[in-house]
Design an enzyme around this catalytic site. Structure first.
Site, PDB file in Angstrom:
ATOM      1  CG  ASP A  16      -2.022  -1.087   1.244  1.00 47.24           C
ATOM      2  OD1 ASP A  16      -2.169  -1.809   0.708  1.00 47.24           O
ATOM      3  OD2 ASP A  16      -3.540  -0.474   1.137  1.00 47.24           O
ATOM      4  NE  ARG A  95      -1.741   1.313  13.811  1.00 47.72           N
ATOM      5  CZ  ARG A  95      -0.621   0.569  13.345  1.00 47.72           C
ATOM      6  NH1 ARG A  95       0.317   0.828  13.286  1.00 47.72           N
ATOM      7  NH2 ARG A  95      -0.746  -0.096  11.986  1.00 47.72           N
ATOM      8  CG  ASP A 124      -4.289   1.296  12.101  1.00 49.50           C
ATOM      9  OD1 ASP A 124      -4.312   1.479  13.191  1.00 49.50           O
ATOM     10  OD2 ASP A 124      -3.562   0.503  11.335  1.00 49.50           O
ATOM     11  CB  SER A 180      -2.401  -6.031   4.434  1.00 43.68           C
ATOM     12  OG  SER A 180      -3.557  -6.352   5.396  1.00 43.68           O
TER      13      SER A 180
END
Length: 414
Positions: A16, A95, A124, A180
């Site tokens: 990506d 994150r 996310d 993914s």
């Protein structure tokens, strides 16, 4: 074409973000490729070479492993953080430190915007962008997966793979393994592709971090975790080896769990954005350390303190982490409640791992004495007076007797 300005891309080296990097260049942006070393098993030099080959102006790698462990993973262990009773928040925990490092790089490199590869259907995007805006309120955020000109062009994984092939971008993901992944020191996640059918069993070769429990050693492996104020400060393993550095404790717990097949889950969860999602996760070391911490609290933590912590701090902090609300006043407030709840969580837990299972062998504490073997024993009276239980039960029964009579008078049955 004149440059539209400099942007900082959260670059993973995967499909990506490699496609997004090439696409941003097509749109006329100058791109700084930012990458966080958060403990993922990655060839960072290969990622650097790929980013520069695609056309990034600069590649910046920031090591955030220690702050990830000490600022996020350890408080999660102290609170026994968990989402929907099973997910240990491995992705969510990473994150805040990634976002903070990205904003710092964007400031140092003079970027007017930050950008990422998060999909428009996931959590996310929320986690990163809320963090960005809290850390730098005037930052701009470019979100390719929410731009029609991008998502209409790349409608699926096959389109991304075709574009990568056209641009000569090497990627690990193939049509044969179209899921993914996202990896950090605490865990790895697998989503999308064949996993979107919640009744499809993940193939054996999908799992990356942990050995298949059926292939794990035939002998249990024992180790001991030592806690101070709820923090794992020492891990003793392999007959006497010790580690005390925070990152090394975490890495050692990872290694023990991985070779014994501990830490796999396969779930369907409720995303913050409102959709359900199927995810497969491997969270080896965090599973061991959290489970040992939960066990020790049973020995040393006051009942009412534990109840209040479980009912408010654990559930609230877990939800804040999952929803991307780390850099908020309410999360700051909740985090301030963690240390007082952990001041007496001192001791050690002896454990064993065996073919995917964690077994508690024993626990002890030299400083906390809430547990009294004499009082709890069925073989001696000790300081506990059995006749006191009669009054305790009588008082507890007052309202229940009234409730029972009322139901009887109404002719209602239980």
């Amino acid at each position: 074409m004149p440059s539209k300005g400099k942007v900082c891309l959260a670059y993973s080296g995967g499909l990506d973000t490699s496609v997004i990097l090439a696409w941003l260049l097509e749109q006329g942006y100058e791109v700084i490729a930012f990458m966080a070393n958060i403990g993922q098993e990655e060839d960072f030099e290969a990622a650097r070479a790929k980013a520069l080959k695609i056309g990034a102006t600069k590649y910046v790698l920031v090591d955030v492993r220690r702050e990830f462990v000490e600022e996020l993973c350890f408080p999660a262990i102290q609170t026994n953080a968990i989402y929907e009773n099973v997910y240990l928040l491995g992705t969510s925990l990473a994150r805040p430190v990634i976002a903070r490092a990205q904003i710092k790089v964007a400031q140092e490199e003079g970027c007017f915007a930050v950008t990422h590869g998060c999909t428009g259907k996931g959590n996310d995007q929320v986690r990163f962008e809320l963090s960005f805006y809290a850390l730098q309120p005037n930052i701009k955020c470019i979100t390719p997966w929410r731009l029609p000109e991008f998502f209409n062009r790349f409608a699926g994984r096959s389109a991304l793979l075709a574009y990568a092939a056209e641009k000569g971008i090497p990627v690990q993901q193939t049509a044969a393994k179209p899921w993914s992944t996202d990896e950090n020191l605490a865990h790895i996640s697998f989503e999308a592709g064949i996993l979107e059918d919640p009744d499809t069993t993940p193939p054996k070769d999908m799992w990356k971090l942990t050995v298949d429990p059926q292939d794990a050693p035939d002998k249990p492996e024992e180790f001991t975790v030592v806690f101070e104020k709820g923090l794992p400060v020492k891990l003793i393993y392999e007959g006497g080896k010790e580690v005390t550095d925070s990152v090394e404790v975490f890495l050692t717990a990872n290694a023990i769990a991985r070779r014994n097949g501990v830490g796999r889950i396969d779930i369907v969860e409720n995303r913050f954005i409102g959709l359900k999602s199927r995810g497969c996760y491997e969270t080896p070391g965090l599973t061991l350390l959290r489970s040992a911490h939960v066990d020790l609290e049973g020995l040393v933590l006051d009942r009412e303190v534990r109840a209040i912590r479980d009912q408010f701090v654990t559930t609230t902090f877990s939800r804040q982490l999952y929803n991307g609300m780390y850099f908020t006043p309410e999360c700051e407030y909740v985090r301030s409640m963690i240390p007082p709840s952990q001041k007496n969580v001192n001791g050690q837990v002896r454990c064993a791992v065996y073919k995917g299972n964690l077994i508690i062998l024993g626990r002890s504490s030299e400083t906390e004495k809430l547990y009294d073997a004499n009082e709890s024993s069925m073989d001696e009276i000790g300081d506990f007076e059995p006749t006191d239980a009669s009054g305790f039960i009588a008082v507890q029964a007052i309202r229940l007797k009234k409730y029972g009579r009322a139901k009887h008078e109404k002719g209602e049955a239980y």
